[in-house]
Design an enzyme around this catalytic site. Structure first.
Site, PDB file in Angstrom:
ATOM      1  N   ASP A  19       0.954  -1.155  -0.069  1.00  0.00           N
ATOM      2  CA  ASP A  19       0.023   0.196  -0.069  1.00  0.00           C
ATOM      3  C   ASP A  19       0.865   1.043  -0.088  1.00  0.00           C
ATOM      4  OD1 ASP A  19      -2.896   1.115   0.280  1.00  0.00           O
ATOM      5  OD2 ASP A  19      -1.984   1.855   2.084  1.00  0.00           O
ATOM      6  N   ASP A  61      -3.435   2.415  -5.506  1.00  0.00           N
ATOM      7  CA  ASP A  61      -2.330   2.704  -4.603  1.00  0.00           C
ATOM      8  C   ASP A  61      -2.004   1.221  -4.068  1.00  0.00           C
ATOM      9  OD1 ASP A  61      -4.407   3.030  -2.664  1.00  0.00           O
ATOM     10  OD2 ASP A  61      -3.034   4.105  -1.642  1.00  0.00           O
ATOM     11  N   GLU A  62      -2.746   0.408  -4.436  1.00  0.00           N
ATOM     12  CA  GLU A  62      -2.516  -0.946  -3.687  1.00  0.00           C
ATOM     13  C   GLU A  62      -2.569  -2.392  -4.640  1.00  0.00           C
ATOM     14  OE1 GLU A  62      -5.471  -2.204  -0.658  1.00  0.00           O
ATOM     15  OE2 GLU A  62      -6.771  -0.592  -1.264  1.00  0.00           O
TER      16      GLU A  62
HETATM   17 MG   LIG Z   1      -2.354   4.067   0.434  1.00  0.00          MG
END
Ligand SMILES: [Mg+2]
Length: 384
Positions: free
Chosen positions: A13, A128-129
């Site tokens: 993350d 974002d992960e």
């Molecule tokens: Mg994040």
């Protein structure tokens, strides 16, 4: 020597993602309380002396929310999802930066491609992960994770990520959040009681605010308390499907594999309404459409010979904001009723505060229904 029982599922993350990509281009904001939000208004102004002038939270008027806050802003009590005007009361001087999705997509590709140079089994779960399966990659998991972190920072010119490693996606996701920013946390099965059980139930991805509140009302605050809760009490409060999932989750049991896009087959049905429907006023009509979509997906699955483990829904609101939620079942299914029940669980996790344009139902993580694996899955899934 490699420990064959070492956990090898990673959740990666990016740290305070949107605002961190902004700080790459505005390095003078490093260490400053700043947030991204409020659309594309509030562009920084370049002054004649070469310095930049930024908008402040106190200047903001409107209904926008914080998408990401720097850790300095979080220290003042400002978090993502908070209204900008509300956050201005806590941090009036914090810098307000406009949202630039093109930029976040660009850096997202850089980050994911960097991970791909080291591992190939990657499941994209957001801008974002990602989840990464390290099985099959020789070497110590910590060393691999460190090289992934370096590759990400290199490829993005300075962004950091936090990595969680466990035996399951569910625990890996909790782990990545434990030492943010720039964290690296391994949680082997044997450490679940020490590391995971003291945490609040809301830390489990899939226990939303409503379920958390309900668990708290039953006196269940931590994941450990949930693990030891009376199954009958849980079933009474949450129904069979969700209560069984809750108990498995609390024990860190989650057999969902890391699926790359290529493998992850799904079947879905969706419909856009003639007119936007109101979640309360058109409740009956929405319910009928919802049931109909579940029946049609079930028929598609049966006709093509598939059963699926994950049920998802998609909602598009009047303002075109699209929200998805999914729910993993203990058993593979093609049954319309089971799909409807799981889809309802998903729906409960969405805040319905405006009219709806589109509704969709999807079943994914598919297996051939004639596969012998199915039988094995069913046996393996008996509660441990
Ligand atoms: Mg994040």
């Amino acid at each position: 020597m490699d420990d064959l029982n070492a956990p090898r599922i990673c959740h990666i993350d990016m740290d305070s993602y949107f605002v961190s990509t902004e700080i790459l281009r505005y390095p003078d904001l490093k260490g400053v309380a700043a947030v991204v939000g409020g659309g594309s208004r509030h562009q920084p102004r370049l002054m004649p002396d070469g310095t930049r002038q930024y908008a402040r939270l106190k200047d903001y008027v409107g209904r926008g929310v914080v998408t990401t806050a720097t850790y300095e802003a979080r220290a003042l009590g400002v978090f993502s999802g908070m209204g900008l005007m509300k956050s201005a009361k806590l941090a009036p001087e914090a810098v307000l930066l406009p949202t630039d999705f093109q930029r976040y997509k660009h850096y997202s590709a850089l980050f994911k491609n960097a991970v791909r140079t080291i591992a190939s089994t990657i499941q994209d779960v957001g801008i974002d992960e990602i989840y990464v399966d390290l099985n099959g990659i020789p070497g110590d998991v910590l060393a691999i994770a460190r090289s992934i972190k370096h590759a990400v920072t290199d490829a993005t010119g300075g962004l950091t990520c936090s990595v969680g490693i466990a035996h399951s996606k569910l625990v890996a996701k909790i782990a990545s959040d434990l030492q943010k920013p720039n964290g690296l946390t391994v949680v082997p099965m044997s450490a679940i009681p020490d590391i995971i059980w003291p945490l609040a139930v809301s830390k489990v991805n899939g226990i939303g605010p409503k379920a958390s509140a309900k668990l708290n009302a039953l006196g269940i605050m931590t994941i450990g308390e949930l693990a030891k809760a009376d199954p009958a009490l849980l079933q009474e409060a949450f129904g069979r499907t969700y209560s069984e999932w809750l108990l498995r989750a609390a024990h860190g049991v989650d057999r969902r594999p890391v699926t790359t896009e290529r493998e992850s087959k799904s079947m879905s049905r969706e419909t856009t309404f003639d007119r936007d429907l109101h979640p309360k006023g058109d409740r009956g009509r929405l319910g009928e459409i919802f049931t109909d979509l579940c029946i049609r997906v079930s028929e598609d699955l049966k006709r093509k010979g598939y059963v699926g483990r994950t049920v998802g829904i998609k909602l598009r609101f009047q303002d075109f904001q699209t929200v998805t939620r999914d729910y993993s079942l203990p058993e593979l299914t093609d049954d319309a009723l089971v799909i409807r029940r799981a889809a309802t669980e998903c729906l409960k996790r969405i805040k319905l505060n405006q009219r709806i344009r589109l509704l969709g139902v999807k079943v994914s993580a598919l297996e051939r229904s004639d596969s012998t694996k199915l039988q094995l899955f069913r046996q393996a899934d008996l509660f441990e």
